[in-house]
Design a protein around this motif. Structure first.
Motif, PDB file in Angstrom:
ATOM      1  N   ASP A  81       2.089  -1.160  -0.399  1.00 23.34           N
ATOM      2  CA  ASP A  81       0.633  -1.183  -0.245  1.00 23.34           C
ATOM      3  C   ASP A  81       0.168  -2.038   0.932  1.00 23.34           C
ATOM      4  OD1 ASP A  81       1.537  -3.491  -1.604  1.00 23.34           O
ATOM      5  OD2 ASP A  81      -0.444  -3.837  -2.461  1.00 23.34           O
ATOM      6  N   MET A  82       1.098  -2.734   1.611  1.00 27.60           N
ATOM      7  CA  MET A  82       0.734  -3.601   2.727  1.00 27.60           C
ATOM      8  C   MET A  82       0.765  -2.872   4.068  1.00 27.60           C
ATOM      9  SD  MET A  82       3.131  -6.827   1.580  1.00 27.60           S
ATOM     10  CE  MET A  82       2.799  -7.764   3.063  1.00 27.60           C
ATOM     11  N   ALA A  83       1.484  -1.764   4.150  1.00 32.88           N
ATOM     12  CA  ALA A  83       1.800  -1.143   5.431  1.00 32.88           C
ATOM     13  C   ALA A  83       0.563  -0.790   6.242  1.00 32.88           C
ATOM     14  CB  ALA A  83       2.667   0.095   5.207  1.00 32.88           C
ATOM     15  N   ASP A  84      -0.406  -0.171   5.619  1.00 30.21           N
ATOM     16  CA  ASP A  84      -1.581   0.294   6.360  1.00 30.21           C
ATOM     17  C   ASP A  84      -2.353  -0.870   6.983  1.00 30.21           C
ATOM     18  OD1 ASP A  84      -3.239   2.664   7.057  1.00 30.21           O
ATOM     19  OD2 ASP A  84      -4.773   1.547   5.944  1.00 30.21           O
ATOM     20  N   GLN A  85      -2.385  -2.006   6.329  1.00 33.06           N
ATOM     21  CA  GLN A  85      -3.105  -3.166   6.848  1.00 33.06           C
ATOM     22  C   GLN A  85      -2.304  -3.913   7.913  1.00 33.06           C
ATOM     23  OE1 GLN A  85      -4.036  -5.507   3.370  1.00 33.06           O
ATOM     24  NE2 GLN A  85      -5.852  -4.294   2.873  1.00 33.06           N
ATOM     25  N   LEU A  86      -0.986  -3.857   7.829  1.00 28.37           N
ATOM     26  CA  LEU A  86      -0.159  -4.591   8.788  1.00 28.37           C
ATOM     27  C   LEU A  86      -0.060  -3.884  10.138  1.00 28.37           C
ATOM     28  CD1 LEU A  86       2.798  -5.758   6.500  1.00 28.37           C
ATOM     29  CD2 LEU A  86       0.996  -7.183   7.492  1.00 28.37           C
ATOM     30  N   GLU A 108      12.670  -1.711   2.080  1.00 33.14           N
ATOM     31  CA  GLU A 108      13.188  -0.681   2.973  1.00 33.14           C
ATOM     32  C   GLU A 108      12.163   0.425   3.193  1.00 33.14           C
ATOM     33  OE1 GLU A 108      17.137   0.886   2.893  1.00 33.14           O
ATOM     34  OE2 GLU A 108      17.833  -0.723   1.596  1.00 33.14           O
ATOM     35  N   GLN A 109      11.574   0.911   2.116  1.00 34.37           N
ATOM     36  CA  GLN A 109      10.576   1.976   2.236  1.00 34.37           C
ATOM     37  C   GLN A 109       9.382   1.515   3.061  1.00 34.37           C
ATOM     38  OE1 GLN A 109      12.048   0.943  -0.498  1.00 34.37           O
ATOM     39  NE2 GLN A 109      12.934   2.700  -1.569  1.00 34.37           N
ATOM     40  N   THR A 110       8.995   0.247   2.865  1.00 31.80           N
ATOM     41  CA  THR A 110       7.844  -0.285   3.608  1.00 31.80           C
ATOM     42  C   THR A 110       8.163  -0.423   5.088  1.00 31.80           C
ATOM     43  OG1 THR A 110       7.208  -1.531   1.626  1.00 31.80           O
ATOM     44  CG2 THR A 110       6.144  -2.137   3.693  1.00 31.80           C
ATOM     45  N   LEU A 111       9.359  -0.931   5.395  1.00 30.00           N
ATOM     46  CA  LEU A 111       9.746  -1.080   6.797  1.00 30.00           C
ATOM     47  C   LEU A 111       9.817   0.276   7.487  1.00 30.00           C
ATOM     48  CD1 LEU A 111      10.576  -2.832   9.143  1.00 30.00           C
ATOM     49  CD2 LEU A 111      12.926  -2.851   8.262  1.00 30.00           C
ATOM     50  N   PHE A 112      10.327   1.276   6.798  1.00 31.68           N
ATOM     51  CA  PHE A 112      10.385   2.626   7.364  1.00 31.68           C
ATOM     52  C   PHE A 112       8.974   3.157   7.629  1.00 31.68           C
ATOM     53  CE2 PHE A 112      10.731   7.311   6.797  1.00 31.68           C
ATOM     54  CZ  PHE A 112      11.507   7.571   7.907  1.00 31.68           C
ATOM     55  N   HIS A 113       8.068   2.917   6.683  1.00 30.45           N
ATOM     56  CA  HIS A 113       6.674   3.343   6.852  1.00 30.45           C
ATOM     57  C   HIS A 113       6.026   2.600   8.022  1.00 30.45           C
ATOM     58  CE1 HIS A 113       2.983   5.243   5.950  1.00 30.45           C
ATOM     59  NE2 HIS A 113       2.466   4.331   5.139  1.00 30.45           N
ATOM     60  N   ASN A 116       7.035   4.006  11.430  1.00 24.46           N
ATOM     61  CA  ASN A 116       6.290   5.209  11.795  1.00 24.46           C
ATOM     62  C   ASN A 116       4.833   4.897  12.135  1.00 24.46           C
ATOM     63  OD1 ASN A 116       8.538   6.890  11.375  1.00 24.46           O
ATOM     64  ND2 ASN A 116       8.095   7.049   9.189  1.00 24.46           N
ATOM     65  N   LEU A 117       4.198   4.047  11.353  1.00 25.98           N
ATOM     66  CA  LEU A 117       2.792   3.704  11.591  1.00 25.98           C
ATOM     67  C   LEU A 117       2.610   2.979  12.914  1.00 25.98           C
ATOM     68  CD1 LEU A 117       1.378   2.518   8.134  1.00 25.98           C
ATOM     69  CD2 LEU A 117       0.692   4.532   9.449  1.00 25.98           C
ATOM     70  N   CYS A 118       3.505   2.035  13.205  1.00 34.17           N
ATOM     71  CA  CYS A 118       3.380   1.281  14.457  1.00 34.17           C
ATOM     72  C   CYS A 118       3.533   2.209  15.655  1.00 34.17           C
ATOM     73  CB  CYS A 118       4.422   0.162  14.508  1.00 34.17           C
ATOM     74  SG  CYS A 118       4.022  -1.264  13.470  1.00 34.17           S
TER      75      CYS A 118
END
Length: 232
Positions: A81-86, A108-113, A116-118
Motif C-alpha cells: 500500500d506504500m508504493a503509489d505514495q513513494l 519483494e512484490q512492493t519493490l517490483f511494483h 515499474n512505477l518509478c
C-alpha cells in the motif's frame, strides 16, 4: 532499597552527522560519489550502491536524498500500500538495505511494483545494499532479473587516511576527545573495516562511560582484541 544499587550510564551521544559537508571523500568512495552526483546518467534512472557495513552507504544516501528531495525507506518496511505514495512523478526515492528484501514479507512484490512505477513516472531510484542482488535470496523471478541487471557501483575498502578520519568522526559523534597518537595506533593495528571501526568506538565509549575511565591505548587494545575474536 531492595537489591544492589545499579549505576545508570546515560547515552549523551549526538546523532551522526550525515550532511555532505560531513562526508569524507576518499579513493574508496570516489567512484560512488561521482555516480551519485550524475543521476541524469543512470540507466533508466536507477542505481544500486553496494558496500560493507559502515562503508558510508547510509551517509551517502542521506545527503543524496536531502539534495534531491527523495523519500527514504528501509526495504524491510516496504508494504504494497506504500508504493503509489513513494514513487512520485519526477521525484526521487531511496530504498536502503535492499539486500533484506528477500526476507521481508511483501517487500519483494512492493519493490517490483516500485520498479515499474518509478520507470513510468520518471522517478529516480537509489538502492543501497551490503551485497549484490544475486545474494538477496529473491523469490520473484522478474524482480531477481531486474535487480541483477541494475547498474551497480561499489564502495571499496578504506585506506589508512580514510580509516583515521572515520575514527575521528565516530569519536566526535559520541563526544569523546581522543589523542592523535591513539588514532594512529589504532589505524596501524586494526583491519581496514569501517564496520569494525564503528563497533570499536561504540564499545570504547560505553566502557569508558560505565567505568568513568579515559579511553587509553590499553583499553583500546583490550576491546579491539575482543571484537576481533568475536568477528573471527
Amino acid at each position: 532499597m531492595v537489591g544492589a544499587s545499579r549505576q545508570l550510564t546515560l547515552d549523551l551521544t549526538t546523532p551522526p552527522a550525515h550532511s555532505r559537508a560531513d562526508f569524507l571523500p576518499a579513493q574508496a568512495n570516489m567512484q560512488a560519489l561521482v555516480m551519485l552526483d550524475a543521476p541524469q546518467e543512470w540507466p533508466q534512472g536507477r542505481m544500486l550502491l553496494v558496500g560493507p557495513e559502515g562503508a558510508g552507504k547510509t551517509h551517502m544516501a542521506a545527503f543524496w536524498a536531502a539534495e534531491n528531495g527523495a523519500r527514504r525507506v528501509k526495504a524491510s518496511g516496504l508494504r504494497p500500500d506504500m508504493a503509489d505514495q513513494l514513487a512520485v512523478q519526477d521525484g526521487a526515492l531511496v530504498i536502503e538495505d535492499a539486500d533484506r528484501t528477500g526476507r521481508a514479507a511483501g517487500a519483494e512484490q512492493t519493490l517490483f511494483h516500485l520498479w515499474n512505477l518509478c520507470g513510468a513516472r520518471d522517478c529516480l531510484m537509489l538502492l543501497t545494499a551490503r551485497t549484490p542482488p544475486r545474494d538477496w535470496e529473491l523469490v520473484l523471478p522478474d524482480l531477481r532479473s531486474r535487480m541483477q541487471a541494475m547498474p551497480l557501483v561499489r564502495l571499496g575498502s578504506p585506506d589508512e587516511p580514510l580509516l583515521a578520519a572515520v575514527l575521528v568522526k565516530l569519536f566526535a559523534d559520541r563526544q569523546q576527545a581522543v589523542s592523535a597518537e591513539l588514532i594512529e595506533w589504532l589505524v596501524l593495528r586494526m583491519d581496514r573495516d569501517l564496520g569494525l571501526a564503528r563497533r570499536l568506538v561504540i564499545a570504547l565509549d560505553r566502557t569508558a562511560m560505565a567505568g568513568k575511565r579515559p579511553i587509553t591505548r590499553r583499553l583500546a587494545a583490550e576491546l579491539l582484541d575482543n571484537l576481533s575474536i568475536a568477528g573471527a
